[in-house]
Design an enzyme around this catalytic site. Structure first.
Site, short mmCIF file in Angstrom:
data_model
loop_
_atom_site.label_atom_id
_atom_site.label_comp_id
_atom_site.label_asym_id
_atom_site.label_seq_id
_atom_site.Cartn_x
_atom_site.Cartn_y
_atom_site.Cartn_z
N HIS A 169 0.83 -1.20 0.00
CA HIS A 169 0.00 0.00 0.00
C HIS A 169 0.87 1.26 0.00
CE1 HIS A 169 -3.82 2.04 0.76
NE2 HIS A 169 -3.16 2.83 1.58
N HIS A 206 -10.39 3.03 -1.19
CA HIS A 206 -10.56 2.59 0.18
C HIS A 206 -11.38 1.31 0.16
CE1 HIS A 206 -9.91 4.57 4.34
NE2 HIS A 206 -8.77 4.40 3.73
#
Lengths: 237, 740
Positions: B49, B95
């Protein structure tokens, strides 16, 4: 005529009202911080939309007890005018400057949409440029806009002509389906007994230029300008 | 070093998401074993990430520069010059993982995170767009996800006061276990007042500002770097909890402080929180940083250095301030009733030194944290690819009733009206929105200028699944075409690349191919990619999502008043179709809705022609020769025309005649790039024809607007003759009927 736009922490229609007053109406306007109590140099205080103090506790509950709102009672008693839209209407009710309360929308969801308002009382400084039965188009944007007043308060509102706007169809019919939030008797806007404090859930500042799809919101400002200039009340203060 | 903490071991490293090789690499780099806290820092900053380990080598293939680019990838967001001294700051981010675990807060904090990325750059956010993907909406679990995600977006964006002006929602079974929540934000800034996330100036104080730090979201970045199984919900504590009111205060305080000139550098504490800021900011500037964690404002007691560094509590920023200007920081943040605490300073030693009550908890070279390994793992096309593409949809039976077929496609949840979601979003705060959600692109004016911005997001996972390279190129073309259909000249791209696990060769092949497709299309259309996000590991129990690059495009209109919309404006207007004839039912909405098949080949893509079509549309809108313009996308020409009829304020019928030859379902519902339907005032027909001749693109007249029906003929055969109201009902109820 001098406008003051109040800024609470969490207010977001402040810039929009400021823009409309200064760029469209070409009137002097300033921001008023929520801690200020001095309202001497303005003729109309605007309480804009937003989530003042995060709307924690209840929408408008904290702002309704803020220094600037505490000073409004005196300001109104001295002949000042107050326009509260969206969160501003919620604050005015919380502060007791207007009767009633605004509760969670009946659909339990936030609603942002165009609405039509039918004008019911043109004997106020905010509506004297309008006709009874005239239909105004302006958007709403709120999660807690369901107007409520108890039977006694409602009777008084009716008797005094304090109900100014109701949600309606484009043709001006007050119907259940045209009521976007379940407000009692489709009430969208009310004034105090003197007519100098107006609260409404819709956003007149979002309906003040042709590019925004409607200029009906301007009629409220223009009525107010006309009223105050004509009767000279802004000079007396 | 802190005594009570566990000892770092290869096992512990693996638990924190680091491989054995990566752990060895850390020891080699440091020349010693890391402490527990240091291992935590590596695990977060070397997570996929944060570090883009598997994607970085591929991302380098994207064009990232151009004459208008003021800031490319590598900062919190990209910046493009729009003239008149203004610049636009924009970025899209995912998200997905948090939104699956906890849809309301997951989506809400997705909005919060992207808003901070924009105002960190000094810009005021003016628009949000959401690209959402879910499983089929008739599944109760999916309905719960949809309701949670939409209300989370609504809650955060509305309270903060940034309008949601666009985006799309689409459905496919492959997203059932992994919904996609991609949020794009656009902000405006003076071109000479852009702020960056750099810790410049040795000796400058470092300020922590905003919300207090709690234990929420610890290891969120690591969670977002792995796949899910049945136990995904146990990870709920890794999802952060948002507070849009605090974010609004943080926005106002940051923008006010930036006006004073006291801010040297600023970064949002997003993924990997304080750890990320304290290492990335000095790494960018070639400096170091020392911080004292006991000064960090906390809302929980007895937090360890590890927890304070890795907490992903929301609404926090790290500021580097010019030495001597500390009082101004305190004054502005006190006005907005937010914490602003000096927690350290910029150093010249290249190290991140973390102390807790004076004791060193971590001391690492910032470069070691910033230089995560980069992998170029093997790629391989999935073996089933060729067979899937070889399928010919025309071997399926022709529909008995084309009107029924149109109603079904127009009323599919993907194509049907998304008003149910958009009416929960404030679309107008800021009074800039000239074109509200529901047209090809949102249009927002830039106050104080004659200009406007046109913004769109797009991405068709089915097309990318069948042909990753061409499908991804088509996504760029479609998002840019949407902007062109509003009259905008596309200026820049941000992309959010949603894929399965990159450790599987066929997924990484999809990714690599998609990157090449994005790069080709961006080059052909002169569109730099100025920022974006990669989201891997979107899979549950081995089922990956459709490979879904979402492309956000921002364009500029010279004359705000000339913005075009997709719906027909009245009766008696001529309808023209611009662009090529070539379409395909492969991967189409029709094929899915009527036959539940995802297969076939895509239509060809000619990037030169795409560019000419878009230029022609922009010119036609800029000279007010067309009254509406609408991209032919999902559902093909029939749906594009039907949408022209039913999506405006007034319903307008039409009569369309299409050439005979191909099977009617291909003509009506076939999908292909570079196609736009426009309506033209009959008085301007000659001028319009002149412009088309100059544009050197294929085009033809296909009909006129008017009446209460939509009539479509293929040659001399009438295939559709439907009442406009029935089309409108199908479209209006298409999505919402699944939620009521």
């Amino acid at each position: 005529m001098r406008f003051g736009v109040v800024v609470f922490p969490g207010t977001w229609s402040d810039c929009d009202f400021h823009y409309v007053v200064s760029e469209v109406l070409r009137q002097p306007v300033k921001y008023i911080w929520h801690r200020d109590r001095n309202l001497d140099d303005v003729d109309c205080v605007v309480l804009p939309g937003g989530f003042s103090y995060g709307d924690y506790l209840r929408a408008g509950a904290v702002a309704g007890r803020s220094p600037v709102v505490e000073a409004l009672g005196d300001f109104v008693a001295r002949g000042g005018h107050v326009l509260g839209s969206c969160n501003g209407f919620q604050i005015l009710c919380e502060a007791g400057l207007l009767p009633g309360a605004l509760m969670r929308n009946e659909c339990l969801q936030y609603r942002c949409q165009q609405t039509h308002l039918v004008v019911e009382n043109v004997e106020t400084p905010f509506t004297r440029g309008l006709r009874v039965g005239q239909v105004l188009t302006m958007p709403i944007s709120h999660g807690e806009g369901k107007y409520y007043a108890d039977a006694g308060a409602l009777a008084k509102l009716r008797k005094n002509g304090q109900i100014v706007f109701r949600y309606a169809t484009a043709e001006g019919q007050v119907t259940r389906t045209a009521n976007p939030n379940g407000s009692l008797e489709s009430i969208a806007g009310v004034v105090n007994e003197e007519g100098t404090v107006l609260g409404l859930m819709p956003h007149p500042e979002r309906a003040a230029e042709p590019a925004m799809g409607s200029t009906d919101g301007l009629l409220i400002f223009q009525s107010l300008l006309g009223s105050l200039v004509e009767d000279g009340s802004f000079l007396k203060r | 070093m802190t005594g009570s903490e566990p000892k770092a071991t290869p096992d512990l490293a693996r638990e924190l998401g680091l491989t054995a090789d990566e752990y060895d690499r850390i020891i080699k780099r440091l020349g010693r074993e890391p402490t527990y806290t240091e291992l935590g820092l590596f695990s977060a900053l070397w997570s996929e990430h944060c570090a883009y380990k598997h994607s970085r080598v591929f991302l380098a293939r994207l064009p990232q520069t151009g004459p208008h680019v003021l800031q490319g990838p590598g900062e919190n967001a990209g910046v493009v010059d729009i003239g008149d001294g203004w610049a636009v700051v924009f970025k899209i981010e995912s998200h997905n993982h948090p939104s699956f675990i906890e849809p309301f807060q997951g989506a809400a904090t997705g909005v919060g995170g992207i808003l901070r990325d924009i105002f960190t750059m000094g810009a005021r956010p003016i628009a949000l767009l959401d690209s959402l993907r879910f499983g089929e909406p008739d599944d109760p679990k999916t309905r719960r996800l949809i309701e949670g995600v939409v209300s989370g977006i609504s809650w955060y964006g509305n309270c903060f006061g940034c309008p949601t002006v666009g985006g799309e929602i689409a459905f496919a079974p492959e997203y059932a276990g992994n919904p996609l929540v991609n949020v794009m934000c656009v902000g405006l800034v003076r071109a000479d007042r852009i702020f960056r996330a750099r810790a410049e100036g040795v000796g400058n104080p470092v300020f922590y500002v905003g919300n207090k730090t709690g234990r929420d979201g610890i290891h969120g970045a690591t969670m977002a770097s792995s796949t899910f199984d049945e136990r995904a919900e146990e990870r709920r504590p890794t999802v952060q909890v948002g507070d849009p009111f605090t974010e609004k205060l943080l926005l106002e305080a940051c923008l006010e402080l930036m006006q004073t000139g006291a801010v040297v550098g600023i970064q949002d504490m997003g993924a990997a929180g304080l750890a990320c800021c304290t290492s990335e900011m000095p790494a960018r500037a070639g400096t170091g940083m020392e911080v004292e964690l006991s000064r960090v404002p906390r809302r929980e007691i007895e937090m360890t250095p590890y927890e304070i560094l890795l907490s992903e509590s929301q609404e926090r920023m790290l500021l580097v301030v010019a030495r001597g200007r500390e009082e101004e920081v305190r004054r502005v943040f006190a006005k907005w009733e937010l914490d602003a605490v000096e927690i350290g300073q910029v150093t010249g030693d290249g190290d991140l030194t973390v102390r807790h009550h004076g004791e060193i908890a971590a001391r690492l070279p910032v470069k070691a944290l910033a230089e995560a390994p980069r992998y170029e793992k093997p790629t391989a096309p999935p073996p089933w690819m060729a067979e899937l593409r070889a399928f010919d949809p025309l071997t399926l039976p022709e529909p008995a009733d084309y009107e029924e077929a149109l109603l079904a496609v127009l009323g599919s949840p993907t194509i049907g009206s998304k008003e149910w979601a958009f009416r929960q979003y404030d679309q107008q705060v800021g009074i800039n929105t000239l074109v509200l959600p529901g047209s090809d692109a949102a249009v927002l004016r830039v106050k104080g200028t004659r200009r406007a911005l046109a913004i769109s997001t797009d991405g068709n996972g089915r097309q990318v699944f069948l042909h990753p390279r061409r499908g991804a190129a088509m996504a760029v073309c479609e998002a840019a075409r949407n902007v062109s259909c509003a009259g905008g000249r596309p200026l820049g791209v941000t992309d959010c690349l949603n894929f399965g696990s990159p450790e599987r060769p066929e997924i990484l092949w999809q990714f690599a191919e998609a990157i090449d497709g994005l790069a080709e299309a961006c080059r052909a259309l002169d569109l730099p990619v100025v920022g974006g996000n990669v989201s891997f590991y979107n899979e549950t129990n081995g089922q990956a999502v459709l490979p879904t690059p979402i492309v956000g495009v921002v364009g500029v209109l010279e004359e705000a008043g000339r913005a075009a919309t997709q719906w027909f404006k009245g009766a008696g207007h001529r309808l023209a179709l611009l662009g090529p004839d070539a379409v395909s039912l492969g991967g189409s909405e029709y094929l899915w809705t009527l036959h539940r098949r995802l297969a076939g080949a895509l239509a060809p893509l000619d990037l030169g022609l795409e560019r000419r079509v878009q230029s022609a549309v922009q010119a036609a809108i800029g000279t007010e020769l067309v009254l509406s313009a609408h991209d032919c996308a999902e559902g093909g020409l029939a749906v594009a025309v039907a949408e022209g009829c039913v999506t405006g304020r007034e319903l307008v019928g039409g009569s369309v005649t299409l050439p005979e030859g191909a099977r009617a379902d291909l003509t009506l519902f076939g999908e292909g790039p570079s196609r736009v339907v426009v309506s033209v005032d009959p008085a301007r027909v000659l001028e319009f024809e002149g412009l088309m001749a100059e544009s050197a693109i294929p085009w033809c007249w296909i009909g006129t607007t008017g009446s209460e029906r939509l009539r479509v003929r293929c040659g001399s055969t009438t295939v559709i003759d439907a009442a406009i109201e029935s089309l409108e009902q199908a479209w209006r109820r298409g999505f919402e009927r699944h939620l009521a």
